[in-house]
Design an enzyme around this catalytic site. Structure first.
Site, PDB file in Angstrom:
ATOM      1  N   CYS A 107      -2.837 -15.261 -11.477  1.00 19.26           N
ATOM      2  CA  CYS A 107      -3.029 -13.706 -11.427  1.00 19.26           C
ATOM      3  C   CYS A 107      -3.073 -13.422 -13.054  1.00 19.26           C
ATOM      4  O   CYS A 107      -2.040 -13.488 -13.667  1.00 19.26           O
ATOM      5  CB  CYS A 107      -1.773 -13.211 -10.913  1.00 19.26           C
ATOM      6  SG  CYS A 107      -1.646 -11.284 -11.096  1.00 19.26           S
ATOM      7  N   CYS A 337       4.518  -7.072 -11.717  1.00 21.56           N
ATOM      8  CA  CYS A 337       3.851  -6.748 -12.715  1.00 21.56           C
ATOM      9  C   CYS A 337       4.504  -6.067 -13.638  1.00 21.56           C
ATOM     10  O   CYS A 337       5.284  -5.298 -13.531  1.00 21.56           O
ATOM     11  CB  CYS A 337       3.064  -5.622 -12.142  1.00 21.56           C
ATOM     12  SG  CYS A 337       2.452  -5.974 -10.415  1.00 21.56           S
TER      13      CYS A 337
HETATM   14  N1  SAH Z   1      -3.716  -2.217 -11.318  1.00 20.79           N
HETATM   15  C1  SAH Z   1      -4.111  -2.877  -9.993  1.00 20.79           C
HETATM   16  C2  SAH Z   1      -3.435  -4.162  -9.641  1.00 20.79           C
HETATM   17  C3  SAH Z   1      -1.908  -3.836  -9.649  1.00 20.79           C
HETATM   18  S1  SAH Z   1      -0.806  -5.334  -9.200  1.00 20.79           S
HETATM   19  C4  SAH Z   1      -4.325  -2.114  -8.912  1.00 20.79           C
HETATM   20  O1  SAH Z   1      -3.431  -1.111  -8.980  1.00 20.79           O
HETATM   21  O2  SAH Z   1      -4.416  -2.373  -7.893  1.00 20.79           O
HETATM   22  C5  SAH Z   1      -1.191  -5.651  -7.223  1.00 20.79           C
HETATM   23  C6  SAH Z   1      -0.525  -4.732  -6.311  1.00 20.79           C
HETATM   24  O3  SAH Z   1       1.030  -4.800  -6.455  1.00 20.79           O
HETATM   25  C7  SAH Z   1      -0.875  -3.095  -6.560  1.00 20.79           C
HETATM   26  O4  SAH Z   1      -1.184  -2.773  -5.247  1.00 20.79           O
HETATM   27  C8  SAH Z   1       0.077  -2.475  -6.911  1.00 20.79           C
HETATM   28  O5  SAH Z   1       0.105  -1.237  -6.688  1.00 20.79           O
HETATM   29  C9  SAH Z   1       1.489  -3.352  -6.453  1.00 20.79           C
HETATM   30  N2  SAH Z   1       2.540  -3.246  -7.076  1.00 20.79           N
HETATM   31  C10 SAH Z   1       2.730  -2.955  -8.467  1.00 20.79           C
HETATM   32  N3  SAH Z   1       4.157  -2.703  -8.910  1.00 20.79           N
HETATM   33  C11 SAH Z   1       4.745  -3.417  -7.587  1.00 20.79           C
HETATM   34  C12 SAH Z   1       6.234  -3.241  -7.216  1.00 20.79           C
HETATM   35  N4  SAH Z   1       7.101  -3.134  -7.893  1.00 20.79           N
HETATM   36  N5  SAH Z   1       6.611  -3.696  -5.996  1.00 20.79           N
HETATM   37  C13 SAH Z   1       5.402  -3.912  -5.200  1.00 20.79           C
HETATM   38  N6  SAH Z   1       4.375  -3.786  -5.349  1.00 20.79           N
HETATM   39  C14 SAH Z   1       3.798  -3.510  -6.601  1.00 20.79           C
END
Ligand code: SAH
Length: 349
Positions: A107, A337
């Protein structure tokens, strides 16, 4: 002293141009990339079948890995996370995930920070800094590949780290093209998933690029009123345009789109929300990925109870919507993330 340039920045033709003054025989341009892509080398000095003088010459100006590895964390479930610092001082995270089907997934981050500002996400809390380059994205992948035993290599790639991939598309496609090509890492294009906040024009561009990667859209809410709150970027697009672009992606590529839905307690996790989501997706070939919210320090949101999560999932299922629950990995190493980057920042500065 000037920072050295990473060889990972150059595609095959660009490498020939870049090194033209060295007048190398053609076979060197296959031999050099083979070292970092197939043989897991991270430096020029490891390229032992190049003449020493050539290695020295190359090393004056170039490097393979540009970053300093600030942290390497391992979790009991096999998840490993790296914190990398580029020569300009900016940092990104990348993660290696292992599962019981023998998938080994990288990832990676696409940007330093993120401009999208999703309410619940740690990555955007400090705003956007800059796009990552092709080489910086490849470096994350190769460093994670190096963590595997000699005989193993990555099988899957998810573009789900920090940043919005469709806002850095040319560099991302260049990096993916490199790692999916047969003579390099040979990761199957169908095993690459790009996750976006949902930018209609970007989704169309990706469909038109005809590259066979999978698309995941971070929906998180079934109507615009709620989505405008949870994903502020939605105010510029609205859900309908995102759905239209996703339909176009499906028609063009034949690959069903994944809709990610982070379940947050008392915000978007009610039975009514599940029903609304069902209505949105009913006539579409799609799959929903439910992600129970992973707590972020400093944010007030909560993970729903297991019962609420199951209820939501069952409502979708009973209405014929394909769905999966994405279980959390690597909790003990801040794998969600942006959390390692943030905690590092707080504790060291
Ligand atoms: N920027 C990209 C990838 C993000 S990470 C996007 O917006 O799709 C992948 C997924 O995890 C995304 O759907 C994101 O919204 C989610 N995500 C981010 N922070 C999170 C958290 N604290 N808990 C659960 N999912 C989360």
């Amino acid at each position: 002293m000037l920072d050295k340039i990473s060889l990972l920045e150059f595609g095959p033709e660009e490498l020939k141009e870049e090194l033209a003054s060295l007048e190398l025989p053609n076979f060197r341009f296959a031999q050099i990339p083979r070292w970092y892509f197939a043989r897991k080398a991270g430096s020029i000095s490891e390229m032992t079948d190049l003449p020493l003088t050539l290695r020295e010459k190359l090393a004056e100006k170039y490097t393979v890995f540009a970053a300093e590895m600030l942290a390497h964390r391992k979790s009991d479930d096999g998840t490993e996370k790296l914190l990398l610092q580029w020569p300009d001082g900016h940092r990104v995270e990348c993660v290696l995930l292992r599962d019981d089907r023998n998938h080994r997934t990288a990832c990676i981050s696409i940007q330093v920070g993120c401009a999208m500002g999703c309410l619940f996400c740690a990555s955007g809390l400090d705003g956007f800094v800059r796009n990552l380059t092709r080489g910086e994205m490849i470096e994350q992948i190769l460093r994670l590949n190096q963590l595997l035993p000699k005989t193993e290599r990555l099988t899957h790639l998810v573009i789900m780290g920090t940043g919005e991939p469709l806002l850095n598309l040319p560099s991302l496609l260049s990096a993916l093209n490199a790692v999916t090509s047969q003579e390099n890492l040979d990761i199957s294009k169908r095993r690459v998933t790009i996750s976006t906040v949902g930018l209609p024009q970007g989704i169309e561009k990706l469909a038109d690029a005809e590259v066979s990667y999978r698309l995941a859209v971070s929906l998180h809410a079934p109507n615009d009123v709620l989505r405008n709150r949870i994903v502020p970027q939605n105010r510029h697009t609205g859900i309908q345009k995102i759905m239209a672009a996703s339909d176009y992606f499906f028609e063009k590529t034949g690959r069903r789109v994944t809709f990610e839905y982070v379940l947050i307690d008392s915000l978007n996790d009610s039975r009514e929300h599940a029903q609304e989501l069902t209505a949105l997706l009913r006539n579409r070939t799609a799959i929903v990925n439910l992600i129970p919210f992973n707590p972020v320090q400093g944010l007030p949101y909560k993970t729903p109870s297991p019962t609420a999560t199951r209820d939501f999932a069952e409502t979708l299922q009973n209405n014929g919507i394909d769905m999966k629950i994405r279980f959390r990995k690597g909790n003990s190493i801040n794998a969600a993330c942006g959390q390692l980057r943030r905690s590092w920042k707080e504790s060291k500065e």
